[in-house]
Design an enzyme around this catalytic site. Structure first.
Site, PDB file in Angstrom:
ATOM      1  N   SER A  27      25.412  39.585  18.056  1.00  0.00           N
ATOM      2  CA  SER A  27      24.168  39.059  17.920  1.00  0.00           C
ATOM      3  C   SER A  27      23.809  38.703  16.163  1.00  0.00           C
ATOM      4  O   SER A  27      24.552  37.717  15.815  1.00  0.00           O
ATOM      5  CB  SER A  27      23.098  40.229  18.308  1.00  0.00           C
ATOM      6  OG  SER A  27      21.657  39.716  18.022  1.00  0.00           O
ATOM      7  N   ASP A  74      21.110  35.419  28.823  1.00  0.00           N
ATOM      8  CA  ASP A  74      20.452  36.150  27.556  1.00  0.00           C
ATOM      9  C   ASP A  74      19.189  35.614  27.219  1.00  0.00           C
ATOM     10  O   ASP A  74      18.753  34.379  27.194  1.00  0.00           O
ATOM     11  CB  ASP A  74      21.594  35.670  26.715  1.00  0.00           C
ATOM     12  CG  ASP A  74      21.529  36.554  25.214  1.00  0.00           C
ATOM     13  OD1 ASP A  74      19.976  36.739  24.856  1.00  0.00           O
ATOM     14  OD2 ASP A  74      22.290  36.976  24.555  1.00  0.00           O
ATOM     15  N   HIS A 132      21.754  39.980  26.960  1.00  0.00           N
ATOM     16  CA  HIS A 132      21.954  40.169  25.565  1.00  0.00           C
ATOM     17  C   HIS A 132      23.007  41.420  25.666  1.00  0.00           C
ATOM     18  O   HIS A 132      23.652  41.445  24.586  1.00  0.00           O
ATOM     19  CB  HIS A 132      20.819  40.124  24.668  1.00  0.00           C
ATOM     20  CG  HIS A 132      21.031  40.056  23.260  1.00  0.00           C
ATOM     21  ND1 HIS A 132      21.836  38.685  22.908  1.00  0.00           N
ATOM     22  CD2 HIS A 132      21.078  40.666  22.140  1.00  0.00           C
ATOM     23  CE1 HIS A 132      22.038  38.962  21.730  1.00  0.00           C
ATOM     24  NE2 HIS A 132      21.246  39.939  20.995  1.00  0.00           N
TER      25      HIS A 132
END
Length: 303
Positions: free
Chosen positions: A128, A255, A283
């Site tokens: 991320s 995601d 995610h």
């Protein structure tokens, strides 16, 4: 009788000490590693440094810590690798100073740690926001200490839409609202992200969700807010052009935080990259499809 008891006690102590010493000796290179590394005066980062062998360095995402990689540590140690997890300043067990929290600062911190531990030819992975940071590190320091790059649900090349980049889910105004929520009701901010973190309500168990919640609860409110600004404003498109080392892109097709479109943009801009979708993941790909995630990363490192 007293002398006999004393002799037996000393003999037992000798055996116990000898066994402990021999067990320690069977783990070459594992002693003397620092759990906290100072990257500048009065700023120490928490570092998990486990196993021996070819090194893998992992950087967490917002607002987690290196503890998020627990199930990667377990897997790769068993496979004969040395795994180093660096918790960014402001998060987890690392120090939480005032000052800047941008990708430049984080890249400098990573460089300071890798200089200190003196490793070379590592695979550097980031999740991320951590994915965006390792991109910037690689470009800024010309892949110093590393030979491969791995991006997991990376928030790159840009997390927010703009006139010449109409990809992803977030606008700058959306992120401004997140910053306001961080400053007024952090539990609600984390709860909102928790709902969109996995692909669906059952792809991450309640236990794992609670575990991640305890990790993010260690973050500094100041760091989480400043990092939202970095996520909002940073453009890494030029950095992507500077990356020449082999790069793996693992990204959840479902995601809801970092759109799969971002993975496609990274893949098209990084010369020597491989994009592997995780079809069932949101995610939380590092736990939603744990076996595939670990196996694909292992295959990439072994190439």
């Amino acid at each position: 009788m007293k002398n006999l008891i004393l002799t037996i006690g000393l003999f037992t102590l000798f055996l116990t000490g000898s066994q402990g010493f021999s067990q320690t000796k069977r783990i070459p290179g594992a002693l003397g590693r620092e759990e906290y590394i100072e990257v500048e005066k009065n700023v120490r980062l928490h570092v998990t440094d486990l196993g021996t062998g070819q090194p893998i360095v992992l950087i967490q995402g917002w607002p987690l810590s290196d503890a998020m990689y627990q199930y990667q540590y377990a897997f790769f140690i068993e496979k004969g690798y040395r795994v180093i997890g660096i918790t960014l300043r402001g998060y987890g067990l690392s120090d939480k100073p005032a000052g800047k929290y941008d990708y430049d600062v984080f890249a400098d911190d990573i460089k300071a740690v890798l200089d200190k531990v003196k490793i070379e030819n590592a695979t550097l992975g980031g999740f991320s926001m951590g994915g965006a940071i390792v991109i910037h590190y690689t470009a800024k320091y010309n892949a110093s200490h590393i030979s491969k790059l791995a991006l997991f649900g990376a928030a790159a090349p840009i997390w927010t839409k703009r006139a010449d980049f109409n990809y992803g889910f977030w606008t700058k105004e959306d992120v401004n609202s997140l910053i306001e929520l961080n400053n007024t009701n952090r539990p609600q901010l984390f709860d909102n992200f928790g709902k969109i973190f996995p692909a669906n309500e059952t792809s991450v168990s309640p236990g794992l969700g609670n575990w991640l919640g305890t990790i993010q609860g260690q973050s500094s409110f100041y760091a989480t807010g400043e990092c939202l600004k970095a996520l909002r404003d940073t453009d890494l498109r030029e950095d992507l052009k500077k990356i020449n080392i082999p790069t793996l892109i693992l990204h959840g097709k479902l995601d809801k935080i970092c759109s799969y479109e971002l993975a496609e943009q990274m893949h098209s801009s990084i010369k020597n990259s491989t994009l592997i979708p995780l079809d069932k993941s949101g995610h939380a790909l590092f736990i939603e499809e744990l076996t595939k995630f670990n196996t694909e990363l292992l295959n990439f490192i072994k190439k």
